[in-house]
Design a protein around this motif. Structure first.
Motif, PDB file in Angstrom:
ATOM      1  N   GLN A   1      46.584 120.002  18.578  1.00  0.00           N
ATOM      2  CA  GLN A   1      45.714 119.721  17.446  1.00  0.00           C
ATOM      3  C   GLN A   1      44.358 119.401  18.195  1.00  0.00           C
TER       4      GLN A   1
ATOM      5  N   HIS B   1      35.576 111.787  20.446  1.00  0.00           N
ATOM      6  CA  HIS B   1      35.473 113.511  20.947  1.00  0.00           C
ATOM      7  C   HIS B   1      36.155 113.370  22.185  1.00  0.00           C
TER       8      HIS B   1
ATOM      9  N   ARG C   1      42.468 122.408  19.377  1.00  0.00           N
ATOM     10  CA  ARG C   1      41.973 123.289  18.588  1.00  0.00           C
ATOM     11  C   ARG C   1      40.830 122.446  17.934  1.00  0.00           C
ATOM     12  N   ASP C   2      40.606 121.268  18.015  1.00  0.00           N
ATOM     13  CA  ASP C   2      39.466 120.353  17.180  1.00  0.00           C
ATOM     14  C   ASP C   2      39.547 119.362  18.257  1.00  0.00           C
TER      15      ASP C   2
ATOM     16  N   ILE D   1      38.819 116.012  15.919  1.00  0.00           N
ATOM     17  CA  ILE D   1      39.808 115.481  15.193  1.00  0.00           C
ATOM     18  C   ILE D   1      40.058 114.121  14.846  1.00  0.00           C
TER      19      ILE D   1
END
Length: 96
Positions: free
Chosen positions: A22, A68, A25-26, A29
């Motif tokens: 996850q 981040h 991917r981002d 997030i």
């Protein structure tokens, strides 16, 4: 085999792998969103992120009120039986 044995649950991926996917991917997030997508509690996700950071697989920096994340994809996989592929190679398969 009885019904209880056949119903025993197991998965191919660990929660650590799910969280890492996850984040890969981002990278921006939120913990809340990771928890929702991985079907985990936010506290469990926080513990997993700490594990991954302590092992050198993940780092983070603050950007305002959010984190981040950065994946250290050149790292080897942890288990001796998985010796060879790097984290980047595993993520390339899982992120398809």
């Amino acid at each position: 085999m009885n019904n209880a044995e056949t119903m025993r649950q197991w998965t191919f991926l660990t929660n650590h792998a799910r969280v890492l996917v996850q984040i890969a991917r981002d990278p921006g997030i939120r913990v809340r969103d990771i928890a929702t997508r991985c079907l985990l509690t936010e506290r469990a996700v926080q513990r997993i992120i700490v594990d991954l950071e302590e092992a050198g697989y993940l780092s983070h920096r603050r950007e305002g009120r959010t984190n981040h994340y950065s994946v250290s994809d050149g790292m080897p996989l942890r288990h001796p039986a998985d010796n060879g592929p790097t984290l980047a190679e595993l993520l390339a398969v899982l992120l398809r």
